[in-house]
Scaffold this motif. Sequence first.
Motif, PDB file in Angstrom:
ATOM      1  N   LEU A   1      -4.468  12.525   1.994  1.00 38.05           N
ATOM      2  CA  LEU A   1      -5.520  11.954   1.156  1.00 38.05           C
ATOM      3  C   LEU A   1      -5.398  12.503  -0.260  1.00 38.05           C
ATOM      4  O   LEU A   1      -5.301  13.714  -0.460  1.00 38.05           O
ATOM      5  N   LEU A   2      -5.403  11.615  -1.227  1.00 34.70           N
ATOM      6  CA  LEU A   2      -5.410  12.000  -2.635  1.00 34.70           C
ATOM      7  C   LEU A   2      -6.709  11.495  -3.246  1.00 34.70           C
ATOM      8  O   LEU A   2      -7.110  10.354  -3.003  1.00 34.70           O
ATOM      9  N   VAL A   3      -7.360  12.338  -4.055  1.00 29.40           N
ATOM     10  CA  VAL A   3      -8.676  12.025  -4.605  1.00 29.40           C
ATOM     11  C   VAL A   3      -8.739  12.531  -6.040  1.00 29.40           C
ATOM     12  O   VAL A   3      -8.225  13.598  -6.357  1.00 29.40           O
TER      13      VAL A   3
ATOM     14  N   ASP B   1     -11.892   7.520  -6.247  1.00 29.17           N
ATOM     15  CA  ASP B   1     -10.549   6.916  -6.192  1.00 29.17           C
ATOM     16  C   ASP B   1      -9.725   7.482  -5.041  1.00 29.17           C
ATOM     17  O   ASP B   1      -8.590   7.910  -5.211  1.00 29.17           O
ATOM     18  N   TRP B   2     -10.307   7.466  -3.859  1.00 33.66           N
ATOM     19  CA  TRP B   2      -9.637   7.975  -2.662  1.00 33.66           C
ATOM     20  C   TRP B   2      -8.431   7.113  -2.333  1.00 33.66           C
ATOM     21  O   TRP B   2      -8.490   5.894  -2.360  1.00 33.66           O
ATOM     22  N   ARG B   3      -7.323   7.737  -1.987  1.00 30.53           N
ATOM     23  CA  ARG B   3      -6.110   7.030  -1.560  1.00 30.53           C
ATOM     24  C   ARG B   3      -5.544   7.731  -0.338  1.00 30.53           C
ATOM     25  O   ARG B   3      -5.434   8.955  -0.315  1.00 30.53           O
TER      26      ARG B   3
ATOM     27  N   ALA C   1      -5.674   1.852  -0.150  1.00 27.42           N
ATOM     28  CA  ALA C   1      -6.314   2.377  -1.358  1.00 27.42           C
ATOM     29  C   ALA C   1      -7.719   1.814  -1.417  1.00 27.42           C
ATOM     30  O   ALA C   1      -7.907   0.608  -1.325  1.00 27.42           O
ATOM     31  N   ALA C   2      -8.700   2.702  -1.529  1.00 29.62           N
ATOM     32  CA  ALA C   2     -10.094   2.259  -1.593  1.00 29.62           C
ATOM     33  C   ALA C   2     -10.517   2.151  -3.040  1.00 29.62           C
ATOM     34  O   ALA C   2     -10.022   2.786  -3.908  1.00 29.62           O
TER      35      ALA C   2
END
Length: 71
Positions: A36-38, A54-56, A70-71
Amino acid sequence: MSLADWYGGLILAPARTRLIIAATGLALRELPGTLLLVRAKLDAAHEGGLALQDWRAYAPTTVGDHERHAA
């Protein structure tokens, strides 16, 4: 100095599972092993001020290649 130069651009912050599910659209069973990247506010004085957004989510085998969701 940028965060990328300091700590290699990485920080750790706690997040509730239900927040992660809502932000990424992933099912609970999909979370283990997912990267998870945020985006976060780096001038936050405490974890509540990080304003995570911008969570991915990336599948472990496709990190750097294809985004799972991608949200």
